[in-house]
Design a protein around this motif. Sequence first.
Motif, mmCIF file in Angstrom:
data_model
loop_
_atom_site.group_PDB
_atom_site.id
_atom_site.type_symbol
_atom_site.label_atom_id
_atom_site.label_comp_id
_atom_site.label_asym_id
_atom_site.label_seq_id
_atom_site.Cartn_x
_atom_site.Cartn_y
_atom_site.Cartn_z
ATOM 1 N N UNK A 1 -16.944 6.893 -5.498
ATOM 2 C CA UNK A 1 -16.276 5.753 -6.259
ATOM 3 C C UNK A 1 -14.732 6.058 -6.348
ATOM 4 N N UNK A 2 -14.139 6.690 -6.108
ATOM 5 C CA UNK A 2 -12.348 7.278 -5.733
ATOM 6 C C UNK A 2 -12.233 7.193 -4.458
ATOM 7 N N UNK A 3 -11.941 6.519 -3.483
ATOM 8 C CA UNK A 3 -11.535 6.737 -1.974
ATOM 9 C C UNK A 3 -9.962 7.401 -2.518
ATOM 10 N N UNK A 4 -10.215 8.351 -1.729
ATOM 11 C CA UNK A 4 -9.076 8.953 -1.781
ATOM 12 C C UNK A 4 -7.368 8.612 -0.500
ATOM 13 N N UNK A 5 -7.568 7.497 0.096
ATOM 14 C CA UNK A 5 -6.979 6.737 1.092
ATOM 15 C C UNK A 5 -7.017 5.811 1.257
ATOM 16 N N UNK A 6 -6.747 4.359 1.952
ATOM 17 C CA UNK A 6 -7.060 3.490 2.000
ATOM 18 C C UNK A 6 -6.938 2.490 0.533
#
Length: 364
Positions: A341-346
């Motif tokens: 639920x928490x992409x680190x990029x984008x």
Amino acid sequence: MNKTTRRHFIKTSIAVGSGLGFALRSTSLFAEKSVKSLRILILGGTGFTGPYQVRYALSRGHKVTTFNRGKTHPGELPNEVEQLVGDRNGKLDALTTLPAWVRDAAQVLKGNVERYVFVSTISVYADTSKGVDETAPLAKYDGSDPFKETLEAMKASGYKTYGPLKALSEQEAEKWFPGKTLIVRPGLIVGPRDETDRFTYWPVRIDRGGEVLAPGAPTDPVQFIDARDLAEWTIREVENRETGIYNATGPAKPLGIGGMLDGIKGALNSNAKFTWAPADFLKQQKVDAWSDMPVWTGDESGMARTSISRARAKGLTFRSLADTASEALAWFKSQPQGRQSHLKAGLTPEHEAEVLAAWHKQQK
């Protein structure tokens, strides 16, 4: 796992290996020209590329030892790996980007290894605006003392010292292991196990489908290398007793961001539709290259034109984009829901929707 002393560390360091620097030596059981087995010491070995190095080396009959603090993915490596746990002054694997780390490791290993491999970065170059090869000038460090630099200070500077410190680390490796050093300079490393999401954002976003914000022009160049390709080629270079400096990124032929996105879409059988927004508009919307639009380098397109002809001549090969994208997505989907639920990029879905709405409004 075994607690290790300095003496035991030296005795077992007849090898090669590390995600960020390493050393090697053939076992005395085989003649120099017909080595079928190496003893490979990997300093680290539990992060992103390390496990791929370990497994590939084992598959080719080598004996592998890892040395780390045992705090990252403990118990994940195959049972046949000798895992040494240690922490020289609390810094051995905490300062992997800094010259002090290379110096400290070298002082322990000097005289006990046949090869030392240091995995560096293309960020060592002073100017990548027009693309570079291995002969290009390197970035200069202008701080007070590179041996007293810390990761915290590097972060505080916005990683401005990252490239210069890597360049100095390369010099330290060559100083301590003259004629025995292999320096590998990767670009963006991608694929399954990547915790940065700097490529994985795209398979995840394209898999979700719908209208996808795409940056710049489809022909804007991109470069990246699957961690498995990098790890496997590095081990083969070690087997071949190679030394010298090699840029290691990909793919084999020039690729634009449009080709990359279309390739990912095809691999995932997605219904995604790309809406291309130019770089100047994205800047107005505070959408940054590399972080908000991963892989894409924006105005710094020269970074995506790094020459890899030397590495290609030494056998660097690449798996398909489809394989990298699908495997990266499968790995990501195997992670806990909180991580997914928490992409680190984008961009977040909300921010992407806002930028798309602004673009459509401007077009009207």
